[in-house]
Design a protein around this motif. Structure first.
Motif, short mmCIF file in Angstrom:
data_model
loop_
_atom_site.label_atom_id
_atom_site.label_comp_id
_atom_site.label_asym_id
_atom_site.label_seq_id
_atom_site.Cartn_x
_atom_site.Cartn_y
_atom_site.Cartn_z
N PHE A 99 1.02 -1.19 -0.03
CA PHE A 99 -0.04 0.09 0.03
C PHE A 99 0.82 1.55 -0.15
O PHE A 99 0.27 2.32 -0.04
N GLU A 100 2.15 1.05 -0.07
CA GLU A 100 3.13 2.25 -0.17
C GLU A 100 3.06 2.48 -2.00
O GLU A 100 3.50 3.58 -2.33
N VAL A 101 2.65 1.62 -2.54
CA VAL A 101 2.47 1.74 -3.98
C VAL A 101 1.12 2.38 -4.34
O VAL A 101 0.04 2.21 -3.45
N ASN A 102 0.54 2.77 -5.36
CA ASN A 102 -0.66 3.17 -5.92
C ASN A 102 -1.48 1.77 -6.19
O ASN A 102 -2.08 1.47 -7.15
N SER A 103 -1.61 0.94 -5.02
CA SER A 103 -2.17 -0.37 -5.02
C SER A 103 -3.84 -0.25 -4.58
O SER A 103 -4.24 0.62 -3.92
N VAL A 104 -4.62 -1.02 -5.13
CA VAL A 104 -6.03 -1.25 -4.91
C VAL A 104 -6.18 -2.33 -4.01
O VAL A 104 -7.10 -2.25 -3.11
N ASP A 105 -5.58 -3.32 -4.19
CA ASP A 105 -5.77 -4.59 -3.38
C ASP A 105 -4.76 -5.39 -3.38
O ASP A 105 -3.35 -5.22 -4.14
N PHE A 106 -4.69 -6.57 -2.39
CA PHE A 106 -3.48 -7.47 -2.38
C PHE A 106 -4.15 -8.70 -2.23
O PHE A 106 -4.86 -9.35 -1.40
N LEU A 107 -4.04 -9.49 -3.44
CA LEU A 107 -4.74 -10.84 -3.56
C LEU A 107 -3.68 -12.06 -3.27
O LEU A 107 -2.60 -12.08 -3.88
N LEU A 108 -4.11 -12.92 -2.22
CA LEU A 108 -3.27 -14.13 -2.05
C LEU A 108 -3.56 -15.10 -3.16
O LEU A 108 -4.54 -15.61 -3.26
N LYS A 109 -2.57 -15.94 -3.71
CA LYS A 109 -2.57 -16.81 -4.31
C LYS A 109 -2.85 -18.35 -3.65
O LYS A 109 -2.53 -18.42 -2.59
N PRO A 110 -3.59 -19.26 -4.30
CA PRO A 110 -4.27 -19.02 -5.64
C PRO A 110 -5.43 -18.05 -5.50
O PRO A 110 -6.25 -18.10 -4.83
N ILE A 111 -5.42 -17.41 -6.76
CA ILE A 111 -6.33 -16.43 -6.97
C ILE A 111 -7.56 -16.79 -7.48
O ILE A 111 -7.73 -17.66 -8.47
N GLU A 112 -8.67 -16.64 -6.65
CA GLU A 112 -9.95 -17.13 -6.81
C GLU A 112 -10.84 -16.03 -7.78
O GLU A 112 -10.35 -14.85 -7.55
N LYS A 113 -11.49 -16.56 -8.57
CA LYS A 113 -12.37 -15.51 -9.40
C LYS A 113 -13.34 -14.69 -8.47
O LYS A 113 -13.36 -13.38 -8.85
N LYS A 114 -13.75 -14.95 -7.42
CA LYS A 114 -14.77 -14.13 -6.61
C LYS A 114 -13.93 -13.05 -5.95
O LYS A 114 -14.17 -12.09 -6.02
N GLU A 115 -12.43 -13.47 -5.46
CA GLU A 115 -11.52 -12.42 -4.87
C GLU A 115 -11.13 -11.36 -6.06
O GLU A 115 -11.11 -10.14 -5.71
N LEU A 116 -11.01 -11.88 -7.25
CA LEU A 116 -10.74 -11.16 -8.34
C LEU A 116 -11.80 -9.93 -8.45
O LEU A 116 -11.57 -8.75 -8.72
N LYS A 117 -12.75 -10.40 -8.64
CA LYS A 117 -14.16 -9.71 -8.84
C LYS A 117 -14.35 -8.66 -7.77
O LYS A 117 -14.69 -7.36 -8.12
N ASN A 118 -13.98 -8.90 -6.38
CA ASN A 118 -14.14 -8.11 -5.32
C ASN A 118 -13.14 -6.74 -5.56
O ASN A 118 -13.33 -5.76 -5.35
N ALA A 119 -11.95 -7.15 -6.10
CA ALA A 119 -11.00 -6.29 -6.11
C ALA A 119 -11.38 -5.25 -7.29
O ALA A 119 -11.23 -3.99 -7.34
N LEU A 120 -11.88 -6.05 -8.29
CA LEU A 120 -12.33 -4.87 -9.49
C LEU A 120 -13.36 -3.96 -8.72
O LEU A 120 -13.54 -2.82 -9.42
N GLU A 121 -14.22 -4.55 -8.07
CA GLU A 121 -15.53 -4.02 -7.63
C GLU A 121 -14.91 -2.64 -6.82
O GLU A 121 -15.36 -1.36 -6.86
#
Length: 260
Positions: A99-121
């Protein structure tokens, strides 16, 4: 299939050194964002530096932290990202540094589609805070759930003036409750308590850091850990540093990660 970003022709870059992971992430992204374009998949810091030096415009970066020849933080120290970044990694110890970078989210692998969708939301919500108030009101009418504060009145030289929530960096309580705008000015509000104000703000955007301060997520520059808890450094000239207690730090971290 989600459709909340279907109309966006977003230009994406993926930093990932594992081909199978990159392929899976690409498939999820194109399912969630059918009109998006994945410009390139870059496996190393060196190749990423070479590619970004060409100056091609990018709307969103997905960055694995551990790349083939180093970590992506090395890249962003040499090249400040001009677009949002969503980090992906198998190791959660990098969360605060992300979060020192221009970050929106931090996703832990393995990346699930639901978590990816939440990050985009989350990215969509952040973008909405900058659009015209009339459009925000229209969006709120079609959303289910609570509509949060979109504008408020402040006092400037005995005159009431409206301020949209997109202009707000945070709030500070002294004898009165002050709105701190993005230009670094303090403006008097008519709220009596931070508790009432906090209940009217979007909790995905604003966080009650302590008894005196409410901060905005996209104003955060970087974070340091101390024996007392956390020191949050902000872009605003007034809200430059805010302390968060050790007891409140876990809630703050969950908020940063979108799990608050």
């Amino acid at each position: 299939m989600s459709n909340y970003l279907n109309t966006e022709r977003a230009r994406l870059v993926i930093l990932e050194d594992e081909p199978l992971v990159a392929d899976g992430l690409s498939k999820h992204l194109l399912d969630l964002m059918p009109q998006a374009e994945i410009l390139v998949i870059l496996p190393s810091v060196k190749k990423a530096l070479d590619w970004f030096e060409k100056g091609q415009e990018v709307d969103l970066i997905f960055a694995d932290i551990q790349l083939a020849d180093g970590i992506s933080f090395d890249l962003f120290q040499r090249m400040e990202p001009k677009c949002p970044v969503i980090f992906t990694t198998a190791f959660d110890q990098y969360a605060i540094r992300a979060f020192e970078v221009n970050s929106v989210d931090f996703l832990l692998k393995p990346i699930e589609k639901k978590e990816l969708k939440n990050a985009l939301e989350k990215l969509r919500k952040r973008r909405e805070s900058y659009v015209l108030p009339e459009l925000r009101m229209a969006l709120d009418r079609v959303k289910s759930g609570k509509a949060y504060l979109e504008r408020m009145l402040v006092t400037v030289q005995n005159t009431l003036m409206p301020v949209t929530i997109g202009e707000v960096s945070g709030f500070v309580k002294e004898e009165l409750i002050f709105l701190v705008n993005r230009e670094g000015k303090r403006l008097i509000t008519d709220f009596q308590t931070l508790e009432v104000l906090e209940g009217k703000l979007d909790p995905a955007v604003f966080f009650r850091a302590n008894r005196q301060t409410i901060i905005r997520i996209d104003e955060i520059k970087h974070i340091k850990t101390t024996y007392k808890g956390l020191e949050v450094y902000l872009k605003n000239s007034i809200l430059q540093k805010v302390e968060i207690s050790k007891e409140r730090s876990p809630q703050f971290k969950r908020w940063l990660l979108g799990n608050g």
